[in-house]
Write an enzyme that holds these catalytic residues in place. Structure first.
Site, PDB file in Angstrom:
ATOM      1  N   GLY A  48      15.673   3.232 -36.523  1.00 46.38           N
ATOM      2  CA  GLY A  48      15.712   2.833 -37.931  1.00 46.38           C
ATOM      3  C   GLY A  48      15.486   1.335 -37.995  1.00 46.38           C
ATOM      4  N   GLU A  49      16.084   0.693 -38.983  1.00 44.41           N
ATOM      5  CA  GLU A  49      15.984  -0.767 -39.106  1.00 44.41           C
ATOM      6  C   GLU A  49      17.255  -1.376 -38.527  1.00 44.41           C
ATOM      7  OE1 GLU A  49      13.565  -2.678 -40.078  1.00 44.41           O
ATOM      8  OE2 GLU A  49      12.220  -1.035 -40.606  1.00 44.41           O
ATOM      9  N   CYS A  80      15.830   3.110 -29.742  1.00 42.62           N
ATOM     10  CA  CYS A  80      15.020   2.147 -30.510  1.00 42.62           C
ATOM     11  C   CYS A  80      15.929   1.104 -31.184  1.00 42.62           C
ATOM     12  CB  CYS A  80      14.112   2.878 -31.495  1.00 42.62           C
ATOM     13  SG  CYS A  80      12.731   1.862 -32.080  1.00 42.62           S
ATOM     14  N   HIS A 172      11.732   7.418 -28.759  1.00 38.65           N
ATOM     15  CA  HIS A 172      12.430   8.388 -29.611  1.00 38.65           C
ATOM     16  C   HIS A 172      12.398   9.781 -28.973  1.00 38.65           C
ATOM     17  CE1 HIS A 172      12.889   5.942 -33.333  1.00 38.65           C
ATOM     18  NE2 HIS A 172      11.875   5.286 -32.814  1.00 38.65           N
ATOM     19  N   GLU A 174      14.103  12.278 -29.687  1.00 35.88           N
ATOM     20  CA  GLU A 174      14.353  13.320 -30.692  1.00 35.88           C
ATOM     21  C   GLU A 174      13.078  13.799 -31.384  1.00 35.88           C
ATOM     22  OE1 GLU A 174      14.325   9.557 -33.133  1.00 35.88           O
ATOM     23  OE2 GLU A 174      14.813  10.122 -31.075  1.00 35.88           O
TER      24      GLU A 174
END
Length: 195
Positions: A48-49, A80, A172, A174
């Protein structure tokens, strides 16, 4: 052991992590408040951020509670943005971080969103066959302390590492059907709860 795994659900790609964990037979808790951390056997901090997630972690003291759990060796896996938040040093940034891994991380190390890519990555700790790794505005670890194990690198950049109960990936896991990275994390949870 019936595993109860928390997935930080403040922002980012938490639903995909939830789906993989449920497919692997875990009870999943979407962690939005500090009280959601109670009774979990492990925690995933998704992509995400990192600046946004960091600000939200700092609001109600959830970040402090995660740090306490980490000092008790609770297994934590950051992907990430999660890798960024776990690191002690973020190059050119004073943003909030959990300050847990003895690593120096560089954000957006492979370029902007358009530079996102997929590749096959060899991860000997997971098995002889490569995993498919999806990199989206990915960071990498520029430096790691001697107590940090490097699990994989790409193009000379460290993209997967473990320090005791802490696991961090720049990619990632996932977003692919391969569940071996999540299974590796669940094996870490088993190790921790075995003693």
């Amino acid at each position: 052991m019936n595993k109860r795994v928390g997935v930080l659900a403040l922002q980012g790609a938490f639903r995909e992590h939830r789906q993989v964990l449920e497919q692997l037979g875990c009870d999943v808790v979407e962690v939005r408040k500090t009280c959601d951390l109670e009774g979990i056997h492990g925690l995933i901090i998704p992509g995400g951020e990192s600046t946004t997630i960091g600000k939200l972690l700092n609001i109600d003291g959830m970040g402090d509670e995660i740090k306490k759990l980490a000092t008790k060796d609770l297994p934590i896996f950051g992907t990430c943005a999660g890798m960024i938040l776990l690191s002690k040093t973020i190059i050119d940034s004073d943003q909030y971080r959990l300050n847990l891994m003895d690593t120096v991380v560089e954000r957006n190390a492979f370029g902007r969103q358009v530079a996102s890519f997929e590749t096959d990555l060899m991860v000997p700790a997971i098995g002889p066959n490569p995993i498919r790794a999806v990199f989206i505005r990915a960071p990498y670890l520029r430096e790691v302390a001697p107590n940090v194990g490097i699990l994989a690198d790409y193009d000379g950049k460290i993209v997967f590492a473990r320090q005791g109960n802490l696991l961090a990936s720049a990619f990632h896991p996932e977003l692919t059907p391969d569940q071996r990275v999540h299974q590796y994390f669940l094996d870490m949870i088993d190790e921790y709860w075995a003693h």
